[in-house]
Design an enzyme around this catalytic site. Structure first.
Site, PDB file in Angstrom:
ATOM      1  N   SER A 170       9.214  22.298  16.222  1.00  0.00           N
ATOM      2  CA  SER A 170       8.358  21.441  16.979  1.00  0.00           C
ATOM      3  C   SER A 170       7.381  22.469  17.908  1.00  0.00           C
ATOM      4  O   SER A 170       7.761  23.563  18.272  1.00  0.00           O
ATOM      5  CB  SER A 170       8.971  20.947  18.179  1.00  0.00           C
ATOM      6  OG  SER A 170       8.130  20.480  18.923  1.00  0.00           O
TER       7      SER A 170
ATOM      8  N   HIS B  64       6.243  19.378  13.315  1.00  0.00           N
ATOM      9  CA  HIS B  64       6.284  18.595  14.208  1.00  0.00           C
ATOM     10  C   HIS B  64       5.543  18.549  15.425  1.00  0.00           C
ATOM     11  O   HIS B  64       5.516  19.764  16.229  1.00  0.00           O
ATOM     12  CB  HIS B  64       7.985  18.359  14.805  1.00  0.00           C
ATOM     13  CG  HIS B  64       8.452  17.322  15.446  1.00  0.00           C
ATOM     14  ND1 HIS B  64       8.761  15.890  14.985  1.00  0.00           N
ATOM     15  CD2 HIS B  64       8.272  17.154  16.832  1.00  0.00           C
ATOM     16  CE1 HIS B  64       9.276  15.217  15.930  1.00  0.00           C
ATOM     17  NE2 HIS B  64       8.892  15.889  17.068  1.00  0.00           N
TER      18      HIS B  64
ATOM     19  N   ASP C 193       4.407  17.085  19.062  1.00  0.00           N
ATOM     20  CA  ASP C 193       4.847  16.091  20.210  1.00  0.00           C
ATOM     21  C   ASP C 193       3.847  15.805  20.973  1.00  0.00           C
ATOM     22  O   ASP C 193       3.155  16.495  21.929  1.00  0.00           O
ATOM     23  CB  ASP C 193       5.893  16.972  21.066  1.00  0.00           C
ATOM     24  CG  ASP C 193       7.451  16.939  20.319  1.00  0.00           C
ATOM     25  OD1 ASP C 193       7.662  15.770  19.858  1.00  0.00           O
ATOM     26  OD2 ASP C 193       7.923  18.127  20.280  1.00  0.00           O
TER      27      ASP C 193
ATOM     28  N   MET D  20       2.651  13.643  24.260  1.00  0.00           N
ATOM     29  CA  MET D  20       3.207  13.028  25.393  1.00  0.00           C
ATOM     30  C   MET D  20       1.885  12.496  26.500  1.00  0.00           C
ATOM     31  O   MET D  20       0.952  13.274  26.472  1.00  0.00           O
ATOM     32  CB  MET D  20       3.933  14.248  26.265  1.00  0.00           C
ATOM     33  CG  MET D  20       5.085  14.656  25.353  1.00  0.00           C
ATOM     34  SD  MET D  20       6.329  15.807  26.283  1.00  0.00           S
ATOM     35  CE  MET D  20       7.288  16.325  25.029  1.00  0.00           C
TER      36      MET D  20
ATOM     37  N   HIS E 120       4.832  12.964  16.656  1.00  0.00           N
ATOM     38  CA  HIS E 120       5.822  11.867  17.668  1.00  0.00           C
ATOM     39  C   HIS E 120       5.076  11.554  18.644  1.00  0.00           C
ATOM     40  O   HIS E 120       4.852  12.486  19.618  1.00  0.00           O
ATOM     41  CB  HIS E 120       7.069  13.082  17.718  1.00  0.00           C
ATOM     42  CG  HIS E 120       8.146  12.252  18.534  1.00  0.00           C
ATOM     43  ND1 HIS E 120       8.896  13.260  19.113  1.00  0.00           N
ATOM     44  CD2 HIS E 120       8.355  11.011  18.906  1.00  0.00           C
ATOM     45  CE1 HIS E 120       9.872  12.141  20.068  1.00  0.00           C
ATOM     46  NE2 HIS E 120       9.235  11.158  19.761  1.00  0.00           N
TER      47      HIS E 120
ATOM     48  N   MET F 161       4.948  10.105  22.247  1.00  0.00           N
ATOM     49  CA  MET F 161       5.723   9.592  23.289  1.00  0.00           C
ATOM     50  C   MET F 161       4.781   9.085  24.339  1.00  0.00           C
ATOM     51  O   MET F 161       4.543   9.623  25.354  1.00  0.00           O
ATOM     52  CB  MET F 161       6.595  10.742  23.959  1.00  0.00           C
ATOM     53  CG  MET F 161       7.603  11.164  22.941  1.00  0.00           C
ATOM     54  SD  MET F 161       8.506  12.820  23.031  1.00  0.00           S
ATOM     55  CE  MET F 161       7.299  13.677  22.011  1.00  0.00           C
TER      56      MET F 161
ATOM     57  N   MET G 185      16.709  10.381  19.072  1.00  0.00           N
ATOM     58  CA  MET G 185      16.492  11.677  19.991  1.00  0.00           C
ATOM     59  C   MET G 185      17.840  11.981  20.711  1.00  0.00           C
ATOM     60  O   MET G 185      18.706  11.158  21.118  1.00  0.00           O
ATOM     61  CB  MET G 185      15.669  11.091  21.219  1.00  0.00           C
ATOM     62  CG  MET G 185      14.273  10.457  20.881  1.00  0.00           C
ATOM     63  SD  MET G 185      13.260  11.873  20.499  1.00  0.00           S
ATOM     64  CE  MET G 185      13.351  13.168  21.670  1.00  0.00           C
TER      65      MET G 185
ATOM     66  N   ASP H  19      15.974  14.850  16.976  1.00  0.00           N
ATOM     67  CA  ASP H  19      14.880  15.569  17.700  1.00  0.00           C
ATOM     68  C   ASP H  19      15.551  15.846  19.097  1.00  0.00           C
ATOM     69  O   ASP H  19      15.853  14.786  19.984  1.00  0.00           O
ATOM     70  CB  ASP H  19      13.654  14.489  17.982  1.00  0.00           C
ATOM     71  CG  ASP H  19      12.482  15.316  18.808  1.00  0.00           C
ATOM     72  OD1 ASP H  19      12.774  16.742  18.751  1.00  0.00           O
ATOM     73  OD2 ASP H  19      11.530  14.959  18.844  1.00  0.00           O
TER      74      ASP H  19
HETATM   75  C1  DX5 Z   1      11.291  16.175  23.179  1.00  0.00           C
HETATM   76  C2  DX5 Z   1      10.598  16.426  21.933  1.00  0.00           C
HETATM   77  C3  DX5 Z   1      11.074  17.438  20.920  1.00  0.00           C
HETATM   78  C4  DX5 Z   1      11.119  18.956  21.405  1.00  0.00           C
HETATM   79  C5  DX5 Z   1      12.465  19.371  21.011  1.00  0.00           C
HETATM   80  O1  DX5 Z   1      10.874  15.385  23.878  1.00  0.00           O
HETATM   81  O2  DX5 Z   1      10.290  15.430  21.277  1.00  0.00           O
HETATM   82  O3  DX5 Z   1      10.504  17.534  19.664  1.00  0.00           O
HETATM   83  O4  DX5 Z   1      10.185  19.713  21.174  1.00  0.00           O
HETATM   84  O5  DX5 Z   1      12.712  20.773  21.635  1.00  0.00           O
HETATM   85  P1  DX5 Z   1      13.913  21.277  21.304  1.00  0.00           P
HETATM   86  O6  DX5 Z   1      14.155  21.836  19.923  1.00  0.00           O
HETATM   87  O7  DX5 Z   1      13.653  22.662  22.149  1.00  0.00           O
HETATM   88  O8  DX5 Z   1      15.228  20.807  22.038  1.00  0.00           O
HETATM   89 ZN    ZN Z   2       9.592  15.499  19.198  1.00  0.00          ZN
END
Ligand code: DX5
Ligand code: ZN
Length: 226
Positions: free
Chosen positions: A12, A37, A39, A41, A70, A72, A141, A176
């Site tokens: 990620s 990956h 993320d 947000m 991904h 969010m 998750m 994840d």
């Molecule tokens: C969390 C993200 C993850 C995050 C994972 O909301 O969706 O993808 O980056 O990070 P680690 O591996 O550090 O838990």
């Molecule tokens: Zn993620």
């Protein structure tokens, strides 16, 4: 993108240097990442804000493997075409992001992408029972989404339930949150094949010392494969 249940590692870039995404993406791919990956947000569905479709389009120029985006965010549907245009290979939406996950997955596929559906820790496996024929990936998750570096939450029974529900369908189970060499094996034994890892990949390394990323990825893969 041929389907396989062999273990794949998806670093990620939430844990990358935000001033140097291009070089970070090239470094993790050179060092053995299977997917990248990304993320997204929105500061609304989750209490953190990262980047939008214009940034994701810029990342695309550096990704040679699979760009796994991904979301969010809520709402999702108004942004699906923008992420298709940005070059997402896989676009994942949360089942909790709105009342119409079935419509959302249909729209993601209609836009030409693989469709993923993500489940927060508090959401049961059954929430996706009626959309598995539309999904290419279920993301379990193992932290509450929003931040990297959080403590792993055991979702073993949920992963096992999903593996049974998926049966012969070509649907990946992605994990994840909090994946590292100590947690990777248990999620793979439960049925996962795609492991997202942020802090456990980027920890201790940089684009100037990419071999650290390589060692971190190899350690997760070795643990996952037992
Ligand atoms: C969390 C993200 C993850 C995050 C994972 O909301 O969706 O993808 O980056 O990070 P680690 O591996 O550090 O838990
Ligand atoms: Zn993620």
């Amino acid at each position: 993108m041929t389907f396989s249940r062999s273990v794949k590692i998806a670093p990620s870039i939430l844990s990358a240097d935000f001033a140097n995404f291009g070089a970070e993406i090239r470094a993790i791919e050179d060092q053995g990442a299977d997917w990248v990956h990304v993320d997204v947000m929105d500061g609304h569905f989750v209490p953190n804000l990262t980047f939008g479709p214009m940034a994701v389009k810029a990342f695309r120029q550096h990704v040679k493997t699979v760009m796994d985006v991904h979301l969010m965010i809520t709402p999702v549907d108004p942004y699906i075409d923008a992420y298709a245009e940005a070059g997402a290979d896989v676009l994942t939406a949360h089942v909790e992001a709105g009342p119409h996950i079935h419509r959302t997955l249909q729209a993601i596929k209609a836009a030409g992408m693989k469709a993923g559906v993500a489940l927060n820790p508090g959401t049961p496996a059954e929430a996706v029972a009626h959309v598995l024929d539309l999904a290419d990936l279920v993301c379990v998750m193992t932290v509450n989404p929003g931040f990297g570096g959080q403590k792993f939450i055991d979702m073993g029974s949920k992963i096992r339930a999903l593996r049974g529900m998926i049966g012969d369908r070509e649907v990946h189970i992605e994990i994840d949150g909090g994946v590292d060499p100590t947690t990777a094996r248990q999620v793979v034994e439960a049925g996962a094949d795609l492991l997202v890892a942020g802090s456990a990949v980027f920890r201790g390394g940089s684009v100037d010392t990419p071999e650290v990323y390589g060692r971190n990825i190899a350690a997760i893969r070795a643990a996952a494969n037992g």
